[in-house]
Design a protein around this motif. Structure first.
Motif, PDB file in Angstrom:
ATOM      1  N   PRO A 119     -11.616  -4.437 -11.086  1.00  0.00           N
ATOM      2  CA  PRO A 119     -11.090  -3.223 -11.722  1.00  0.00           C
ATOM      3  C   PRO A 119      -9.716  -2.814 -11.186  1.00  0.00           C
ATOM      4  N   HIS A 120      -9.515  -2.918  -9.881  1.00  0.00           N
ATOM      5  CA  HIS A 120      -8.209  -2.567  -9.322  1.00  0.00           C
ATOM      6  C   HIS A 120      -7.129  -3.511  -9.840  1.00  0.00           C
ATOM      7  N   GLN A 121      -7.427  -4.803  -9.864  1.00  0.00           N
ATOM      8  CA  GLN A 121      -6.439  -5.784 -10.310  1.00  0.00           C
ATOM      9  C   GLN A 121      -6.042  -5.546 -11.760  1.00  0.00           C
ATOM     10  N   VAL A 122      -7.038  -5.220 -12.598  1.00  0.00           N
ATOM     11  CA  VAL A 122      -6.751  -4.929 -14.017  1.00  0.00           C
ATOM     12  C   VAL A 122      -5.840  -3.708 -14.120  1.00  0.00           C
ATOM     13  N   CYS A 123      -6.243  -2.622 -13.452  1.00  0.00           N
ATOM     14  CA  CYS A 123      -5.510  -1.359 -13.574  1.00  0.00           C
ATOM     15  C   CYS A 123      -4.127  -1.418 -12.939  1.00  0.00           C
ATOM     16  N   ALA A 124      -4.028  -2.054 -11.770  1.00  0.00           N
ATOM     17  CA  ALA A 124      -2.741  -2.089 -11.066  1.00  0.00           C
ATOM     18  C   ALA A 124      -1.675  -2.779 -11.910  1.00  0.00           C
ATOM     19  N   LYS A 125      -2.018  -3.902 -12.500  1.00  0.00           N
ATOM     20  CA  LYS A 125      -1.029  -4.601 -13.333  1.00  0.00           C
ATOM     21  C   LYS A 125      -0.765  -3.838 -14.624  1.00  0.00           C
ATOM     22  N   TRP A 126      -1.808  -3.271 -15.203  1.00  0.00           N
ATOM     23  CA  TRP A 126      -1.679  -2.482 -16.430  1.00  0.00           C
ATOM     24  C   TRP A 126      -0.702  -1.331 -16.207  1.00  0.00           C
ATOM     25  N   GLU A 127      -0.852  -0.634 -15.088  1.00  0.00           N
ATOM     26  CA  GLU A 127       0.034   0.488 -14.765  1.00  0.00           C
ATOM     27  C   GLU A 127       1.457   0.015 -14.492  1.00  0.00           C
ATOM     28  N   GLU A 128       1.569  -1.096 -13.784  1.00  0.00           N
ATOM     29  CA  GLU A 128       2.902  -1.621 -13.460  1.00  0.00           C
ATOM     30  C   GLU A 128       3.665  -1.965 -14.734  1.00  0.00           C
ATOM     31  N   ILE A 129       2.981  -2.565 -15.686  1.00  0.00           N
ATOM     32  CA  ILE A 129       3.622  -2.910 -16.958  1.00  0.00           C
ATOM     33  C   ILE A 129       4.066  -1.644 -17.685  1.00  0.00           C
ATOM     34  N   ALA A 130       3.161  -0.655 -17.784  1.00  0.00           N
ATOM     35  CA  ALA A 130       3.480   0.581 -18.503  1.00  0.00           C
ATOM     36  C   ALA A 130       4.665   1.306 -17.868  1.00  0.00           C
ATOM     37  N   ASN A 131       4.725   1.313 -16.549  1.00  0.00           N
ATOM     38  CA  ASN A 131       5.789   2.038 -15.856  1.00  0.00           C
ATOM     39  C   ASN A 131       7.169   1.412 -16.044  1.00  0.00           C
ATOM     40  N   ARG A 132       7.220   0.180 -16.543  1.00  0.00           N
ATOM     41  CA  ARG A 132       8.514  -0.430 -16.855  1.00  0.00           C
ATOM     42  C   ARG A 132       9.236   0.322 -17.969  1.00  0.00           C
ATOM     43  N   ALA A 133       8.502   1.113 -18.743  1.00  0.00           N
ATOM     44  CA  ALA A 133       9.103   1.846 -19.866  1.00  0.00           C
ATOM     45  C   ALA A 133       9.813   3.111 -19.407  1.00  0.00           C
ATOM     46  N   ARG A 134       9.597   3.503 -18.162  1.00  0.00           N
ATOM     47  CA  ARG A 134      10.143   4.771 -17.690  1.00  0.00           C
ATOM     48  C   ARG A 134      11.670   4.727 -17.604  1.00  0.00           C
ATOM     49  N   SER A 135      12.294   5.773 -18.122  1.00  0.00           N
ATOM     50  CA  SER A 135      13.756   5.879 -18.085  1.00  0.00           C
ATOM     51  C   SER A 135      14.134   7.347 -18.220  1.00  0.00           C
ATOM     52  N   ASP A 136      15.408   7.628 -18.253  1.00  0.00           N
ATOM     53  CA  ASP A 136      15.866   9.007 -18.466  1.00  0.00           C
ATOM     54  C   ASP A 136      15.471   9.509 -19.855  1.00  0.00           C
ATOM     55  N   SER A 137      15.213   8.563 -20.764  1.00  0.00           N
ATOM     56  CA  SER A 137      14.863   8.931 -22.140  1.00  0.00           C
ATOM     57  C   SER A 137      13.358   8.980 -22.382  1.00  0.00           C
ATOM     58  N   THR A 138      12.600   8.259 -21.576  1.00  0.00           N
ATOM     59  CA  THR A 138      11.154   8.136 -21.800  1.00  0.00           C
ATOM     60  C   THR A 138      10.388   8.412 -20.513  1.00  0.00           C
ATOM     61  N   ARG A 139       9.538   9.426 -20.537  1.00  0.00           N
ATOM     62  CA  ARG A 139       8.653   9.647 -19.396  1.00  0.00           C
ATOM     63  C   ARG A 139       7.340   8.896 -19.634  1.00  0.00           C
ATOM     64  N   VAL A 140       6.735   8.445 -18.567  1.00  0.00           N
ATOM     65  CA  VAL A 140       5.495   7.669 -18.660  1.00  0.00           C
ATOM     66  C   VAL A 140       4.388   8.416 -17.934  1.00  0.00           C
ATOM     67  N   CYS A 141       3.261   8.596 -18.607  1.00  0.00           N
ATOM     68  CA  CYS A 141       2.068   9.194 -18.015  1.00  0.00           C
ATOM     69  C   CYS A 141       0.938   8.171 -18.044  1.00  0.00           C
ATOM     70  N   ILE A 142       0.339   7.922 -16.893  1.00  0.00           N
ATOM     71  CA  ILE A 142      -0.759   6.964 -16.764  1.00  0.00           C
ATOM     72  C   ILE A 142      -2.075   7.727 -16.659  1.00  0.00           C
ATOM     73  N   LEU A 143      -3.045   7.372 -17.491  1.00  0.00           N
ATOM     74  CA  LEU A 143      -4.347   8.042 -17.513  1.00  0.00           C
ATOM     75  C   LEU A 143      -5.358   7.256 -16.676  1.00  0.00           C
ATOM     76  N   ARG A 144      -5.587   7.702 -15.448  1.00  0.00           N
ATOM     77  CA  ARG A 144      -6.638   7.097 -14.631  1.00  0.00           C
ATOM     78  C   ARG A 144      -7.951   7.793 -14.986  1.00  0.00           C
ATOM     79  N   THR A 145      -8.616   7.232 -15.966  1.00  0.00           N
ATOM     80  CA  THR A 145      -9.751   7.880 -16.611  1.00  0.00           C
ATOM     81  C   THR A 145     -11.049   7.667 -15.851  1.00  0.00           C
ATOM     82  N   GLY A 146     -11.849   8.730 -15.766  1.00  0.00           N
ATOM     83  CA  GLY A 146     -13.173   8.640 -15.179  1.00  0.00           C
ATOM     84  C   GLY A 146     -14.211   8.253 -16.215  1.00  0.00           C
ATOM     85  N   VAL A 147     -15.469   8.580 -15.937  1.00  0.00           N
ATOM     86  CA  VAL A 147     -16.570   8.302 -16.860  1.00  0.00           C
ATOM     87  C   VAL A 147     -16.563   9.397 -17.922  1.00  0.00           C
ATOM     88  N   VAL A 148     -16.185   9.026 -19.144  1.00  0.00           N
ATOM     89  CA  VAL A 148     -16.046  10.005 -20.223  1.00  0.00           C
ATOM     90  C   VAL A 148     -17.415  10.251 -20.863  1.00  0.00           C
TER      91      VAL A 148
END
Length: 304
Positions: free
Chosen positions: A140-169
């Motif tokens: 689970p950590h390996q899946v999430c860590a890479k997933w977050e790293e990829i998403a955070n590449r989009a962050r810039s002065d024009s685009t803010r990035v929010c990562i949802l570390r979701t619990g048991v819904v």
């Protein structure tokens, strides 16, 4: 607001669409016809269906992207093939979105992307928030860590990035609670293992409200724990469910048995995650359901 949504036919996505009726939504789906049926409850003529991200050359036409796509992590045993499916379904679509954001001259102002509290790994009885930085060897950590790293590449002065570390819904139409209902109704409910492991739960309504809050709060960015302020032990959780259903709570399932049945994925049941939503509450978000019993009472009122 013009929103590109992935995972819109999933458990969380279908509920989220109910609150997107004033938005112009483009829903990414492999099967537009099937998707139209699945989200007909929320389609007020404001949803466009897109079968392939490759049909887009950029995301200039969107104000926001909400990325909830991903193969369910708990539905099947983690064979090598299933692990590849779980990873690919998250990483690839996120990479493509990031590439499209980078290709945009007027990119979306916000990119909200999924992850999970499984990022943290087993933290036993210790409470923690988003300030905890950890490196784990489990899947689970390996899946999430890479997933977050990829998403955070989009962050810039024009685009803010929010990562949802979701619990048991928790909801009655899907997720963990729906799976638990039948055995508990039959009087077969009980703790898993010792029952001392913490569950970072969240009511489906608060999950959706949290996403919308991050979507519309312009100074929000970074990683957020999407879970209620008061996580409970597995034993407390199961006792509460049995009590509200007026059923006995006598049985327990041995850890060794579930490890045999589930293999490596048993960590989803036994990792203890006493996660706190510090960043979300500090932003000013108020949970509708911060305690487990009122949350379950509300959900069971709407259960079959």
């Amino acid at each position: 607001m013009r929103v590109l949504l992935t995972g819109g036919t999933g458990f969380i996505g279908k509920e989220l669409l109910k609150y997107f009726t004033t938005y112009e939504v483009t829903l990414l789906t492999r099967s537009p016809l099937k998707a139209k049926e699945m989200v007909s409850h929320a389609d007020m003529g404001n949803i466009t269906y897109l079968s392939d991200l490759n049909k887009l050359s950029d995301l200039n036409e969107f104000d926001a992207v909400v990325n909830l796509a991903g193969e369910p992590i708990a539905d099947k045993r983690w064979t090598k093939k299933q692990k590849e499916i779980i990873c690919h379904s998250r990483w690839k679509i996120t990479e493509t979105i990031v590439e499209l954001i980078h290709a945009s001259t007027s990119p979306p102002s916000v990119f909200i992307s999924g992850s999970a509290v499984g990022y943290y790994g087993d933290q036993q009885e210790h409470p923690f928030d988003e300030g905890l930085h950890t490196h784990q060897q489990n899947f689970p950590h390996q899946v999430c860590a890479k997933w977050e790293e990829i998403a955070n590449r989009a962050r810039s002065d024009s685009t803010r990035v929010c990562i949802l570390r979701t619990g048991v819904v928790l909801g009655v139409e899907g997720g963990a609670l729906k799976k638990m209902m039948l055995p508990y109704k039959l009087g077969l409910g009980g703790a898993i293992g010792s029952g001392d492991q913490y569950i970072p739960w969240i009511h489906l309504l608060d999950m959706v409200r949290g996403i919308i809050y991050l979507l519309t709060t312009e100074h929000a960015y970074g990683e957020f724990n999407l879970c209620a302020p008061h996580p409970v032990t597995n034993k407390h959780f199961s006792q509460t469910l049995a009590k509200l259903l007026k059923k006995p709570h006598l049985l327990s399932t041995p850890k060794w048995l579930l490890k045999i049945a589930m293999g490596e994925s048993a960590v989803l049941l036994f990792d203890s995650l006493r996660a706190k939503p510090k960043k979300l509450t500090e932003l000013g978000f108020h949970f509708s359901y911060s305690r487990i019993e009122p949350a379950m009472k509300n959900l069971l009122q709407h259960a079959d």
